[in-house]
Design a protein around this motif. Structure first.
Motif, PDB file in Angstrom:
ATOM      1  N   ARG A 114      33.513  48.563  47.634  1.00 35.27           N
ATOM      2  CA  ARG A 114      34.840  47.284  48.185  1.00 35.27           C
ATOM      3  C   ARG A 114      34.369  46.063  48.032  1.00 35.27           C
ATOM      4  O   ARG A 114      35.184  45.335  47.477  1.00 35.27           O
ATOM      5  N   TYR A 117      34.836  45.299  44.351  1.00 34.09           N
ATOM      6  CA  TYR A 117      36.173  45.344  43.887  1.00 34.09           C
ATOM      7  C   TYR A 117      36.848  43.864  44.680  1.00 34.09           C
ATOM      8  O   TYR A 117      37.538  43.437  43.558  1.00 34.09           O
ATOM      9  N   ASP A 118      36.608  43.718  45.517  1.00 36.10           N
ATOM     10  CA  ASP A 118      36.875  42.324  46.004  1.00 36.10           C
ATOM     11  C   ASP A 118      36.765  41.190  45.302  1.00 36.10           C
ATOM     12  O   ASP A 118      37.384  40.263  45.407  1.00 36.10           O
ATOM     13  N   ARG A 121      38.621  41.151  42.250  1.00 41.45           N
ATOM     14  CA  ARG A 121      40.196  41.128  42.294  1.00 41.45           C
ATOM     15  C   ARG A 121      40.756  39.835  41.819  1.00 41.45           C
ATOM     16  O   ARG A 121      41.572  39.916  41.403  1.00 41.45           O
ATOM     17  N   LEU A 124      41.491  39.666  38.403  1.00 43.43           N
ATOM     18  CA  LEU A 124      42.694  40.604  38.004  1.00 43.43           C
ATOM     19  C   LEU A 124      43.849  40.304  38.450  1.00 43.43           C
ATOM     20  O   LEU A 124      45.026  40.638  37.667  1.00 43.43           O
ATOM     21  N   ASP A 125      44.074  39.438  39.397  1.00 47.72           N
ATOM     22  CA  ASP A 125      45.334  39.009  39.847  1.00 47.72           C
ATOM     23  C   ASP A 125      45.844  37.601  38.781  1.00 47.72           C
ATOM     24  O   ASP A 125      46.822  37.392  39.096  1.00 47.72           O
TER      25      ASP A 125
END
Length: 130
Positions: A114, A117-118, A121, A124-125
């Protein structure tokens, strides 16, 4: 630090710790000749260390340490806490503290994934520029 290295380094540390725990179990604790060498009144220098490792799993100390590290990983959202939980979970699993080790391994792994991933992120955005 490179993003790929930053992602892979915690997992490499976990693998190294798990391999070290495996070596301790199968090369230091379990072999009968190691136990027999320590039965003598004047055993080798490493007998006290071996005895401490054995007492650690007989008292379920590794399991308790792993569960505490898992709780730390839940409360403190940091890579170090997650890696500590997974590493202590792997050690506890190898050294006969299955329940606490499995719980810490699961919680620490989920927390580490997690966190990573955060961290990835925002990249990815971002919109893709042509």
């Amino acid at each position: 630090m490179n993003s790929s290295l930053r992602t892979a380094l915690p997992w490499a540390v976990i693998v190294i710790v798990a391999l070290a725990a495996t070596l301790v179990r199968y090369e230091f604790v379990e072999p009968p000749h190691m136990a027999h060498a320590c039965e003598a009144a004047t055993g080798p220098w490493w007998c006290d260390l071996r005895e401490a490792v054995v007492r650690g799993f007989l008292s379920y100390g590794y399991g308790y340490a792993a569960v505490l590290a898992a709780l730390l990983a839940v409360c403190w959202r940091h890579t170090f806490a997650a890696v500590l939980a997974v590493s202590l979970g792997a050690i506890a699993l190898q050294l006969y503290c299955y329940e606490g080790g499995a719980l810490a391994l699961l919680i620490g792994t989920l927390r580490l994934v997690r966190i990573q991933y955060d961290r990835a992120r925002p990249a990815l955005d971002q919109p893709v520029r042509a």
